[in-house]
Design a protein around this motif. Structure first.
Motif, PDB file in Angstrom:
ATOM      1  N   ILE A 325       0.840  -1.201   0.000  1.00 18.29           N
ATOM      2  CA  ILE A 325       0.000   0.000   0.000  1.00 18.29           C
ATOM      3  C   ILE A 325       0.874   1.250   0.000  1.00 18.29           C
ATOM      4  O   ILE A 325       1.869   1.339   0.717  1.00 18.29           O
ATOM      5  N   SER A 326       0.529   2.192  -0.809  1.00 19.71           N
ATOM      6  CA  SER A 326       1.338   3.399  -0.981  1.00 19.71           C
ATOM      7  C   SER A 326       0.764   4.552  -0.166  1.00 19.71           C
ATOM      8  O   SER A 326      -0.359   4.480   0.355  1.00 19.71           O
ATOM      9  N   ASP A 327       1.528   5.621  -0.079  1.00 19.77           N
ATOM     10  CA  ASP A 327       1.070   6.822   0.631  1.00 19.77           C
ATOM     11  C   ASP A 327      -0.250   7.336   0.060  1.00 19.77           C
ATOM     12  O   ASP A 327      -1.133   7.776   0.798  1.00 19.77           O
ATOM     13  N   ILE A 328      -0.365   7.268  -1.252  1.00 23.45           N
ATOM     14  CA  ILE A 328      -1.567   7.818  -1.881  1.00 23.45           C
ATOM     15  C   ILE A 328      -2.805   7.000  -1.517  1.00 23.45           C
ATOM     16  O   ILE A 328      -3.901   7.548  -1.324  1.00 23.45           O
ATOM     17  N   HIS A 329      -2.640   5.677  -1.350  1.00 27.24           N
ATOM     18  CA  HIS A 329      -3.805   4.863  -1.005  1.00 27.24           C
ATOM     19  C   HIS A 329      -4.166   5.000   0.467  1.00 27.24           C
ATOM     20  O   HIS A 329      -5.339   4.915   0.833  1.00 27.24           O
ATOM     21  N   VAL A 330      -3.168   5.233   1.292  1.00 27.66           N
ATOM     22  CA  VAL A 330      -3.449   5.562   2.694  1.00 27.66           C
ATOM     23  C   VAL A 330      -4.244   6.868   2.758  1.00 27.66           C
ATOM     24  O   VAL A 330      -5.251   6.977   3.459  1.00 27.66           O
ATOM     25  N   ALA A 331      -3.785   7.854   1.997  1.00 23.79           N
ATOM     26  CA  ALA A 331      -4.447   9.164   1.988  1.00 23.79           C
ATOM     27  C   ALA A 331      -5.874   9.066   1.457  1.00 23.79           C
ATOM     28  O   ALA A 331      -6.789   9.716   1.980  1.00 23.79           O
ATOM     29  N   LYS A 332      -6.092   8.255   0.437  1.00 25.51           N
ATOM     30  CA  LYS A 332      -7.425   8.107  -0.117  1.00 25.51           C
ATOM     31  C   LYS A 332      -8.404   7.553   0.921  1.00 25.51           C
ATOM     32  O   LYS A 332      -9.552   7.980   1.015  1.00 25.51           O
ATOM     33  N   ARG A 333      -7.945   6.594   1.701  1.00 27.25           N
ATOM     34  CA  ARG A 333      -8.807   6.030   2.736  1.00 27.25           C
ATOM     35  C   ARG A 333      -9.103   7.078   3.824  1.00 27.25           C
ATOM     36  O   ARG A 333     -10.220   7.177   4.331  1.00 27.25           O
ATOM     37  N   GLU A 334      -8.087   7.857   4.172  1.00 32.15           N
ATOM     38  CA  GLU A 334      -8.287   8.896   5.179  1.00 32.15           C
ATOM     39  C   GLU A 334      -9.272   9.957   4.682  1.00 32.15           C
ATOM     40  O   GLU A 334     -10.130  10.433   5.449  1.00 32.15           O
ATOM     41  N   ILE A 335      -9.138  10.327   3.427  1.00 32.30           N
ATOM     42  CA  ILE A 335     -10.060  11.312   2.838  1.00 32.30           C
ATOM     43  C   ILE A 335     -11.481  10.773   2.828  1.00 32.30           C
ATOM     44  O   ILE A 335     -12.453  11.490   3.130  1.00 32.30           O
ATOM     45  N   PRO A 365     -21.787  27.153   8.222  1.00 33.15           N
ATOM     46  CA  PRO A 365     -21.298  26.499   7.000  1.00 33.15           C
ATOM     47  C   PRO A 365     -19.827  26.742   6.697  1.00 33.15           C
ATOM     48  O   PRO A 365     -19.102  25.807   6.351  1.00 33.15           O
ATOM     49  N   TYR A 366     -19.378  27.994   6.792  1.00 30.77           N
ATOM     50  CA  TYR A 366     -17.986  28.281   6.423  1.00 30.77           C
ATOM     51  C   TYR A 366     -17.011  27.658   7.421  1.00 30.77           C
ATOM     52  O   TYR A 366     -15.911  27.237   7.049  1.00 30.77           O
ATOM     53  N   SER A 367     -17.407  27.586   8.672  1.00 27.31           N
ATOM     54  CA  SER A 367     -16.562  26.936   9.673  1.00 27.31           C
ATOM     55  C   SER A 367     -16.432  25.444   9.370  1.00 27.31           C
ATOM     56  O   SER A 367     -15.335  24.869   9.454  1.00 27.31           O
ATOM     57  N   ILE A 368     -17.527  24.820   8.977  1.00 29.80           N
ATOM     58  CA  ILE A 368     -17.521  23.390   8.640  1.00 29.80           C
ATOM     59  C   ILE A 368     -16.626  23.127   7.433  1.00 29.80           C
ATOM     60  O   ILE A 368     -15.783  22.225   7.443  1.00 29.80           O
ATOM     61  N   SER A 369     -16.807  23.926   6.388  1.00 29.58           N
ATOM     62  CA  SER A 369     -16.016  23.701   5.166  1.00 29.58           C
ATOM     63  C   SER A 369     -14.539  23.985   5.387  1.00 29.58           C
ATOM     64  O   SER A 369     -13.673  23.244   4.906  1.00 29.58           O
ATOM     65  N   GLN A 370     -14.231  25.028   6.152  1.00 33.33           N
ATOM     66  CA  GLN A 370     -12.825  25.355   6.402  1.00 33.33           C
ATOM     67  C   GLN A 370     -12.138  24.295   7.256  1.00 33.33           C
ATOM     68  O   GLN A 370     -10.973  23.968   7.037  1.00 33.33           O
ATOM     69  N   ASN A 371     -12.861  23.738   8.213  1.00 32.98           N
ATOM     70  CA  ASN A 371     -12.293  22.659   9.023  1.00 32.98           C
ATOM     71  C   ASN A 371     -12.007  21.426   8.168  1.00 32.98           C
ATOM     72  O   ASN A 371     -10.980  20.760   8.341  1.00 32.98           O
ATOM     73  N   PHE A 372     -12.930  21.122   7.252  1.00 38.21           N
ATOM     74  CA  PHE A 372     -12.698  19.983   6.357  1.00 38.21           C
ATOM     75  C   PHE A 372     -11.466  20.233   5.485  1.00 38.21           C
ATOM     76  O   PHE A 372     -10.628  19.342   5.303  1.00 38.21           O
ATOM     77  N   ILE A 373     -11.361  21.441   4.924  1.00 37.77           N
ATOM     78  CA  ILE A 373     -10.230  21.761   4.038  1.00 37.77           C
ATOM     79  C   ILE A 373      -8.906  21.677   4.802  1.00 37.77           C
ATOM     80  O   ILE A 373      -7.899  21.175   4.275  1.00 37.77           O
ATOM     81  N   LYS A 374      -8.897  22.109   6.056  1.00 43.75           N
ATOM     82  CA  LYS A 374      -7.672  21.998   6.871  1.00 43.75           C
ATOM     83  C   LYS A 374      -7.311  20.537   7.097  1.00 43.75           C
ATOM     84  O   LYS A 374      -6.138  20.152   7.030  1.00 43.75           O
ATOM     85  N   ASP A 375      -8.317  19.717   7.382  1.00 42.29           N
ATOM     86  CA  ASP A 375      -8.067  18.278   7.551  1.00 42.29           C
ATOM     87  C   ASP A 375      -7.541  17.663   6.253  1.00 42.29           C
ATOM     88  O   ASP A 375      -6.651  16.811   6.273  1.00 42.29           O
ATOM     89  N   GLN A 377      -5.827  19.187   3.930  1.00 43.78           N
ATOM     90  CA  GLN A 377      -4.441  19.623   3.782  1.00 43.78           C
ATOM     91  C   GLN A 377      -3.504  18.815   4.678  1.00 43.78           C
ATOM     92  O   GLN A 377      -2.387  18.473   4.270  1.00 43.78           O
ATOM     93  N   CYS A 378      -3.964  18.509   5.878  1.00 42.87           N
ATOM     94  CA  CYS A 378      -3.143  17.708   6.806  1.00 42.87           C
ATOM     95  C   CYS A 378      -2.922  16.292   6.268  1.00 42.87           C
ATOM     96  O   CYS A 378      -1.823  15.734   6.418  1.00 42.87           O
ATOM     97  N   VAL A 379      -3.948  15.716   5.663  1.00 43.03           N
ATOM     98  CA  VAL A 379      -3.806  14.375   5.075  1.00 43.03           C
ATOM     99  C   VAL A 379      -2.735  14.392   3.978  1.00 43.03           C
ATOM    100  O   VAL A 379      -1.886  13.499   3.912  1.00 43.03           O
ATOM    101  N   ALA A 380      -2.780  15.407   3.131  1.00 42.45           N
ATOM    102  CA  ALA A 380      -1.785  15.517   2.054  1.00 42.45           C
ATOM    103  C   ALA A 380      -0.379  15.671   2.630  1.00 42.45           C
ATOM    104  O   ALA A 380       0.564  15.008   2.190  1.00 42.45           O
ATOM    105  N   LYS A 381      -0.231  16.537   3.623  1.00 47.95           N
ATOM    106  CA  LYS A 381       1.077  16.788   4.230  1.00 47.95           C
ATOM    107  C   LYS A 381       1.607  15.545   4.922  1.00 47.95           C
ATOM    108  O   LYS A 381       2.783  15.185   4.779  1.00 47.95           O
ATOM    109  N   ARG A 382       0.755  14.872   5.662  1.00 49.14           N
ATOM    110  CA  ARG A 382       1.149  13.686   6.427  1.00 49.14           C
ATOM    111  C   ARG A 382       1.647  12.571   5.513  1.00 49.14           C
ATOM    112  O   ARG A 382       2.528  11.799   5.888  1.00 49.14           O
ATOM    113  N   ASN A 383       1.087  12.488   4.319  1.00 52.41           N
ATOM    114  CA  ASN A 383       1.434  11.404   3.393  1.00 52.41           C
ATOM    115  C   ASN A 383       2.363  11.852   2.263  1.00 52.41           C
ATOM    116  O   ASN A 383       2.547  11.125   1.288  1.00 52.41           O
TER     117      ASN A 383
END
Length: 519
Positions: A325-335, A365-375, A377-383
């Motif tokens: 399993i690659s970083d990208i597939h780990v990230a896909k599951r997290e997303i 709404p904007y708080s919800i969407s911004q929190n998702f976008i931050k998460d 970004q963290c998934v991308a950075k982590r992997n």
């Protein structure tokens, strides 16, 4: 609605399914040409073309599409109409032989298996589960909502998208059985295919040279592929489905020859015991328990590919140890988990004595969407990934999810919460789209916009409609401006941007002033 049978006697449907790239602009199709041919009006049409341009070969129309962030654009081709017609005859006469020639390899993951017998109705397009079936007649998720025709002349098995390979039980079994996996691909496969090599794959070089003028499937296929591409023998048109079948016939023989050599006394490597191999179009996956065996196997495949003037892309060769399993597939599951959690928060289960229902509940709404976008970004950075590598998964998920919600009147009860829900969705959708603007993501975003517009046509609520359209317009405007900045001074296509512009401005009445963006 579901599956609808097609008329298999309609030989001209090849013009709708096999000769155009999927990535053509939204305003372009072959339907007008198909109707001319179907009504037998094309002879007058082509007589005039012969007077103007002769009748020896066609010059394809080439155009570029975006590929990856920072990468070079990819060149695709539309075959001249005059030279699309021979492919109708090819399919009519030789579809059984084509099926046979694509059934020889035991390692191909995307091969034609039978003539398609149905297409998905437009309403069914958005109900599809990409992981539901092992054998898919067409790829419903890429169909335009108004499409009347099937996506492909043939059905494909066992998979239609390379990402599905990693989710199959088969991949898990291979990981259990072998310690190593090597991946490699063919360098610029379609651009380098030598058209005469199809005759070598079906017969052999000596036989093909002796019978070069003979009437046969392979000689005819060779000839019309040349005529479609300026009479060139080096390289085939890139984009049409027929080109993938042409390549598959050649690569099937490469597979058979390589496996036969590996099983001989000099190597004594038996498929299914000492190693396994899989190929998705021009991508290879080799599995073994000895790293030296991987190198031997690759060397044999390289040798057989070079016989057909094809070469391995050495810079993309990679060896992995189990787990594969690659970083990208780990990230896909997290997303995917993030997306499921997001909808669990905003789609509330209501339980009462009579029935279980769901409703939308959104406070900020904007708080919800911004929190998702931050998460996100963290998934991308982590992997260690770039955003474009996982953003398309968000676009695909939202495309399917929103279409289902719009069909369920029981969920959409409170207008205020529905407005906030759409703000959350489009904030996330268009952010992720801006991270990976390509043909597939553009069509999916366009589908969502079309569905929203049609929903408001049926449910006239101008206040919510204006608020949502204003949000879409604002985010699309940002995408246009940023795209223009990123491509300044570069020879990069804007077809995808023009597609989304056409969707929001021309057809569906969103108040966007296209003068802001001049490609």
């Amino acid at each position: 609605m579901g599956k609808i049978k097609i008329n298999k006697d309609n030989k001209n449907r090849v013009l709708l399914t096999e000769v155009l790239p999927y990535e053509v602009p939204m305003i372009f199709s072959n339907e007008g040409f198909y109707l001319i041919v179907k009504d037998k009006q094309h002879e007058i049409f082509f007589d005039r073309i012969k007077e103007l341009a002769g009748d020896t070969y066609g010059i394809p129309f080439n155009f570029n599409i975006g590929k990856t962030i920072g990468g070079d654009p990819r060149t695709l081709s539309i075959i001249h109409p005059r030279y699309q017609l021979p492919f109708v005859e090819l399919y009519e006469k030789y579809n059984s032989l084509m099926l046979h020639l694509c059934s020889k390899s035991p390692i191909s993951l995307r091969k034609i298996s039978k003539v398609a017998s149905f297409y998905y109705s437009p309403n069914f397009v958005f109900d599809e589960d990409p992981n539901k079936n092992a054998e898919v007649e067409i790829e419903p998720e890429v169909l335009n909502e108004e499409t009347k025709y099937l996506k492909s002349y043939f059905t494909y098995k066992p998979i239609d998208l390379i990402c599905k390979f990693y989710d199959r039980m088969e991949f898990r079994r291979l990981e259990q059985k072998f310690n190593y996996m090597m991946t490699f691909d063919i360098s610029k496969c379609f651009y380098n295919i030598y058209t005469h090599s199809i005759t070598w794959a079906i017969k052999n070089k000596a036989s093909s040279k002796r019978n070069a003028n003979e009437k046969s499937f392979e000689n005819y296929f060779d000839k019309i592929m040349q005529q479609a591409n300026y009479n060139e023998t080096n390289g085939i048109v890139v984009g049409p489905e027929i080109s993938r079948i042409f390549a598959e016939i050649i690569l099937q023989q490469v597979d058979v020859d390589a496996i036969e050599i590996l099983e001989k006394d000099s190597h004594k490597l038996k498929l299914g015991i000492d190693f396994e191999a899989r190929r998705y179009v021009d991508d290879y996956f080799i599995f073994a328990n000895d790293e030296q065996d991987l190198l031997k196997i690759k060397e044999v495949f390289q040798d057989k590919l070079s016989y057909y003037k094809l070469y391995v892309n050495q810079s993309k060769t990679e060896i992995k140890t189990s787990p594969f399993i690659s970083d990208i597939h780990v990230a896909k599951r997290e997303i995917n988990q993030l997306l499921l959690l997001l909808f669990d928060k905003i789609i509330i289960q209501n339980t009462n004595k009579t029935e279980d229902t769901k409703s939308i509940f959104v406070e900020m709404p904007y708080s919800i969407s911004q929190n998702f976008i931050k998460d996100f970004q963290c998934v991308a950075k982590r992997n260690n990934l770039t955003y474009d590598m996982i953003s398309k998964d968000v676009v695909r998920f939202l495309n399917v999810k929103i279409s289902k919600i719009l069909k369920n009147d029981k969920i959409i009860k409170d207008g205020t919460d529905f407005e906030k829900f759409l703000i959350v969705v489009f904030d996330i959708l268009l952010y992720c789209y801006s991270m990976n603007i390509n043909a597939s993501t553009t069509f999916k975003v366009a589908q969502v916009i079309v569905l929203i517009c049609k929903y408001f046509e049926k449910n006239n609520n101008n206040q919510i409609k204006n608020s949502v359209f204003s949000e879409i317009s604002k985010e699309i405007d940002k995408i246009f401006i940023n795209s223009k900045r990123k491509t300044k001074g570069k020879n990069k296509s804007n077809i995808e941007i023009l597609n989304i512009l056409h969707c929001v401005h021309t057809n569906y009445g969103i108040n966007y002033h296209c003068k802001k963006y001049k490609p």
